[in-house]
Design a protein around this motif. Sequence first.
Motif, PDB file in Angstrom:
ATOM      1  N   HIS A 128      46.460  46.026  38.811  1.00 53.10           N
ATOM      2  CA  HIS A 128      46.030  45.048  39.806  1.00 53.10           C
ATOM      3  C   HIS A 128      45.079  44.014  39.204  1.00 53.10           C
ATOM      4  O   HIS A 128      44.768  44.037  38.014  1.00 53.10           O
ATOM      5  CB  HIS A 128      45.411  45.779  40.993  1.00 53.10           C
ATOM      6  N   ALA A 129      44.593  43.128  40.040  1.00 52.05           N
ATOM      7  CA  ALA A 129      43.867  41.936  39.584  1.00 52.05           C
ATOM      8  C   ALA A 129      42.609  42.252  38.785  1.00 52.05           C
ATOM      9  O   ALA A 129      42.199  41.453  37.942  1.00 52.05           O
ATOM     10  CB  ALA A 129      43.519  41.072  40.790  1.00 52.05           C
ATOM     11  N   ARG A 130      41.980  43.386  38.990  1.00 56.40           N
ATOM     12  CA  ARG A 130      40.727  43.694  38.300  1.00 56.40           C
ATOM     13  C   ARG A 130      40.932  44.179  36.869  1.00 56.40           C
ATOM     14  O   ARG A 130      39.976  44.287  36.098  1.00 56.40           O
ATOM     15  CB  ARG A 130      39.947  44.745  39.089  1.00 56.40           C
ATOM     16  N   SER A 131      42.160  44.474  36.483  1.00 51.21           N
ATOM     17  CA  SER A 131      42.418  44.969  35.131  1.00 51.21           C
ATOM     18  C   SER A 131      42.495  43.815  34.134  1.00 51.21           C
ATOM     19  O   SER A 131      42.567  42.644  34.508  1.00 51.21           O
ATOM     20  CB  SER A 131      43.725  45.765  35.103  1.00 51.21           C
ATOM     21  N   GLY A 191      50.703  47.338  33.117  1.00 49.19           N
ATOM     22  CA  GLY A 191      50.118  46.014  33.308  1.00 49.19           C
ATOM     23  C   GLY A 191      50.994  44.904  32.770  1.00 49.19           C
ATOM     24  O   GLY A 191      52.097  45.134  32.264  1.00 49.19           O
ATOM     25  N   GLY A 192      50.498  43.694  32.877  1.00 49.80           N
ATOM     26  CA  GLY A 192      51.257  42.517  32.483  1.00 49.80           C
ATOM     27  C   GLY A 192      51.297  42.326  30.983  1.00 49.80           C
ATOM     28  O   GLY A 192      50.827  41.312  30.448  1.00 49.80           O
ATOM     29  N   ILE A 193      51.859  43.268  30.290  1.00 49.24           N
ATOM     30  CA  ILE A 193      51.948  43.252  28.835  1.00 49.24           C
ATOM     31  C   ILE A 193      53.350  42.823  28.427  1.00 49.24           C
ATOM     32  O   ILE A 193      54.334  43.275  28.997  1.00 49.24           O
ATOM     33  CB  ILE A 193      51.601  44.647  28.259  1.00 49.24           C
TER      34      ILE A 193
END
Length: 198
Positions: free
Chosen positions: A119-122, A144-146
């Motif tokens: 989520h946004a906090r990561s 995550g967005g990796i």
Amino acid sequence: MNLRELRQCVAADQFRYNGRSDRADFLRQWLRESGFRFTVVMRCCTFFRAQRWSRWGIYHLFRFWHRRQQVKYTTYISFESKIGPGLYLGHLLCIVVNTQTVIGRNCTLGHGVTLGQTHARSRHPGCPVIGDNVYLGCGAKIIGGIKVGNNAAVGPNSVVVRDVDAMAVVSGIPAQVISMKGSDGYVSNQAAEEELAG
């Protein structure tokens, strides 16, 4: 997805298992490979969902069948995910792929692979984007967005916490680059690409 795209995807998926895509081999792989059966049903769900004439009949049968396979093999790969042709699931157990994950062409997922969302906090919010001809070893975790570049390889039980360059081989917790030899030898990408072109 239209019928031609469905046939191309299934043929490319089949080719990854035995280097063939004829009808006799389709039946052989259907009976022998649970990963191939799972992939075919998943592709059919995607196809029938896009057809108006099947939205209140055959689509729901295939969706139920797909859900039943997910429970049977403890594998969650949604038919709504963007997955390129040539998917290879060698050992269909405990694979989890978030619905918003993008997977390229001719990718290999080992058992226990997790492609999840943060989520946004990561540090890397979102879902993974996997390139073409990528090998993900058994138990690999990408959360995550990796982004994993084309022709990359992720070693078994690795935890990827940052982007992976094209042709890189990464391993460990956290995953570190150990070579730049890529996925050559792990992914039969050339043969599958020829099958897609044909």
